[in-house]
Motif scaffolding. Structure first.
Motif, PDB file in Angstrom:
ATOM      1  N   LEU A   1       0.833  -1.201   0.000  1.00  0.00           N
ATOM      2  CA  LEU A   1       0.000   0.000   0.000  1.00  0.00           C
ATOM      3  C   LEU A   1       0.868   1.252   0.000  1.00  0.00           C
ATOM      4  O   LEU A   1       1.968   1.254   0.527  1.00  0.00           O
ATOM      5  N   MET A   2       0.320   2.336  -0.578  1.00  0.00           N
ATOM      6  CA  MET A   2       1.060   3.583  -0.660  1.00  0.00           C
ATOM      7  C   MET A   2       0.563   4.541   0.414  1.00  0.00           C
ATOM      8  O   MET A   2      -0.605   4.539   0.777  1.00  0.00           O
ATOM      9  N   ASN A   3       1.470   5.364   0.921  1.00  0.00           N
ATOM     10  CA  ASN A   3       1.088   6.360   1.915  1.00  0.00           C
ATOM     11  C   ASN A   3       0.457   7.577   1.267  1.00  0.00           C
ATOM     12  O   ASN A   3      -0.458   8.172   1.812  1.00  0.00           O
ATOM     13  N   GLU A   4       0.970   7.967   0.100  1.00  0.00           N
ATOM     14  CA  GLU A   4       0.454   9.145  -0.606  1.00  0.00           C
ATOM     15  C   GLU A   4      -0.521   8.702  -1.686  1.00  0.00           C
ATOM     16  O   GLU A   4      -0.188   7.856  -2.520  1.00  0.00           O
ATOM     17  N   PRO A   5      -1.745   9.234  -1.687  1.00  0.00           N
ATOM     18  CA  PRO A   5      -2.725   8.758  -2.663  1.00  0.00           C
ATOM     19  C   PRO A   5      -2.422   9.234  -4.078  1.00  0.00           C
ATOM     20  O   PRO A   5      -1.786  10.267  -4.292  1.00  0.00           O
ATOM     21  N   VAL A   6      -2.878   8.455  -5.030  1.00  0.00           N
ATOM     22  CA  VAL A   6      -2.877   8.859  -6.431  1.00  0.00           C
ATOM     23  C   VAL A   6      -4.010   9.867  -6.621  1.00  0.00           C
ATOM     24  O   VAL A   6      -5.073   9.745  -6.008  1.00  0.00           O
ATOM     25  N   THR A   7      -3.780  10.884  -7.436  1.00  0.00           N
ATOM     26  CA  THR A   7      -4.817  11.878  -7.730  1.00  0.00           C
ATOM     27  C   THR A   7      -5.437  11.564  -9.090  1.00  0.00           C
ATOM     28  O   THR A   7      -4.731  11.396 -10.076  1.00  0.00           O
ATOM     29  N   VAL A   8      -6.763  11.465  -9.107  1.00  0.00           N
ATOM     30  CA  VAL A   8      -7.490  11.189 -10.347  1.00  0.00           C
ATOM     31  C   VAL A   8      -8.339  12.400 -10.685  1.00  0.00           C
ATOM     32  O   VAL A   8      -9.189  12.825  -9.886  1.00  0.00           O
ATOM     33  N   TYR A   9      -8.110  12.960 -11.868  1.00  0.00           N
ATOM     34  CA  TYR A   9      -8.954  14.056 -12.347  1.00  0.00           C
ATOM     35  C   TYR A   9     -10.107  13.462 -13.149  1.00  0.00           C
ATOM     36  O   TYR A   9      -9.893  12.679 -14.076  1.00  0.00           O
ATOM     37  N   ILE A  29      -4.700   0.612  -4.021  1.00  0.00           N
ATOM     38  CA  ILE A  29      -3.958   1.868  -4.147  1.00  0.00           C
ATOM     39  C   ILE A  29      -4.864   3.020  -3.736  1.00  0.00           C
ATOM     40  O   ILE A  29      -5.903   3.253  -4.370  1.00  0.00           O
ATOM     41  N   PRO A  30      -4.534   3.771  -2.692  1.00  0.00           N
ATOM     42  CA  PRO A  30      -5.381   4.898  -2.275  1.00  0.00           C
ATOM     43  C   PRO A  30      -5.381   5.999  -3.328  1.00  0.00           C
ATOM     44  O   PRO A  30      -4.372   6.250  -3.984  1.00  0.00           O
ATOM     45  N   PRO A  51     -10.120  10.410 -17.808  1.00  0.00           N
ATOM     46  CA  PRO A  51      -9.360  10.752 -16.602  1.00  0.00           C
ATOM     47  C   PRO A  51      -7.907  11.117 -16.906  1.00  0.00           C
ATOM     48  O   PRO A  51      -7.360  10.732 -17.939  1.00  0.00           O
ATOM     49  N   VAL A  52      -7.329  11.855 -15.979  1.00  0.00           N
ATOM     50  CA  VAL A  52      -5.881  12.058 -15.922  1.00  0.00           C
ATOM     51  C   VAL A  52      -5.449  11.661 -14.513  1.00  0.00           C
ATOM     52  O   VAL A  52      -6.101  12.049 -13.534  1.00  0.00           O
ATOM     53  N   VAL A  53      -4.396  10.892 -14.424  1.00  0.00           N
ATOM     54  CA  VAL A  53      -3.869  10.470 -13.123  1.00  0.00           C
ATOM     55  C   VAL A  53      -2.527  11.148 -12.878  1.00  0.00           C
ATOM     56  O   VAL A  53      -1.675  11.183 -13.768  1.00  0.00           O
ATOM     57  N   ARG A  54      -2.379  11.706 -11.682  1.00  0.00           N
ATOM     58  CA  ARG A  54      -1.074  12.214 -11.254  1.00  0.00           C
ATOM     59  C   ARG A  54      -0.544  11.244 -10.212  1.00  0.00           C
ATOM     60  O   ARG A  54      -1.167  11.009  -9.181  1.00  0.00           O
ATOM     61  N   TRP A  55       0.622  10.664 -10.530  1.00  0.00           N
ATOM     62  CA  TRP A  55       1.238   9.695  -9.643  1.00  0.00           C
ATOM     63  C   TRP A  55       1.980  10.413  -8.516  1.00  0.00           C
ATOM     64  O   TRP A  55       2.286  11.611  -8.640  1.00  0.00           O
ATOM     65  N   PRO A  56       2.281   9.728  -7.428  1.00  0.00           N
ATOM     66  CA  PRO A  56       2.958  10.385  -6.305  1.00  0.00           C
ATOM     67  C   PRO A  56       4.279  11.074  -6.661  1.00  0.00           C
ATOM     68  O   PRO A  56       4.675  12.034  -6.000  1.00  0.00           O
ATOM     69  N   ASN A  57       4.965  10.614  -7.726  1.00  0.00           N
ATOM     70  CA  ASN A  57       6.231  11.255  -8.110  1.00  0.00           C
ATOM     71  C   ASN A  57       6.021  12.478  -8.999  1.00  0.00           C
ATOM     72  O   ASN A  57       6.986  13.098  -9.447  1.00  0.00           O
ATOM     73  N   GLY A  58       4.761  12.830  -9.275  1.00  0.00           N
ATOM     74  CA  GLY A  58       4.458  14.017 -10.066  1.00  0.00           C
ATOM     75  C   GLY A  58       4.185  13.749 -11.529  1.00  0.00           C
ATOM     76  O   GLY A  58       3.697  14.633 -12.239  1.00  0.00           O
TER      77      GLY A  58
END
Length: 222
Positions: A1-9, A29-30, A51-58
């Protein structure tokens, strides 16, 4: 599991967004769902396409099928999602077969209300502004599609041709519990995203037809 969530637009009435969110949930995956673009550069590059996904690394990825491939590479231990160009074409045809009915006669106000009530995990502000702009954008696109269908002497509210194609999906499922076999796959995520869209209340005729297919109804229940 990841600590920082993925952002979904995106918005949760979009079948393409729903499919990606289902895949993220299935993989543990949060994520957070927002209705404003993930960044200025992303907006200049892709506009309101979701959708557009921004991963934790940007890094950012657009298009649900590209996102599935990226999910498989980053978290699934595979080279890609296993979805083919034919799968993408079939899912896009599936979408086109019912989407024009979402603003049929008597549904215009319901379409607006549905957009106003869509989920966002980041509060108001820009989310509310962009959700209003997205409503106008997609409302205009569907109206244009309906006019084009009528110009070609097709009834945009007739779902019989779409419903006739459901048996192809049932045959593809066969005797397996999921399209991925014993466990759900990215194809299950992608198609169930459409089921979620159909269940949103704007397409009751189409939703009733897919639930009337015994094999697909059992798959939905699973």
């Amino acid at each position: 599991l990841m600590n920082e969530p993925v952002t979904v637009y995106g918005v949760d009435h979009s079948p393409w967004v729903q499919g990606v969110c289902l895949a993220l949930f299935r993989l543990g995956i949060p994520y957070r769902l927002i209705s404003h673009p993930v960044g200025f550069k992303a907006y200049l590059r892709w506009g309101m396409v979701m959708p557009v996904v921004r991963w934790p690394n940007g890094d950012c990825t657009s298009d649900s099928f590209a996102i599935y491939d990226e999910l498989a590479a980053r978290f699934g231990g595979g080279a890609d999602s296993g979805l083919s160009v034919a799968d993408q074409t079939d899912l896009e045809r599936f979408f086109i077969g019912y989407v024009l009915t979402r603003v049929g006669q008597g549904k215009h106000w319901s379409f607006l209300v549905a957009w106003a009530q869509m989920r966002s995990d980041h509060g108001g502000g820009l989310n509310s502004v962009f959700r209003a702009l997205m409503f106008l954008y997609f409302y205009a696109l569907i109206l244009a599609g309906r006019r084009q269908a009528i110009a070609k002497e097709r009834n945009p509210d007739l779902i019989d041709p779409w419903a006739d194609g459901l048996e192809r999906w049932a045959c593809r499922l066969g005797t397996e519990p999921f399209f991925g076999g014993k466990e759900p796959s990215y194809l299950d995520d992608a198609l169930f995203g459409h089921v979620q869209c159909l269940a949103s209340g704007l397409t009751p005729e189409a939703f009733a037809r897919i639930r009337s297919n015994d094999a697909l109804d059992r798959w939905i229940s699973r």
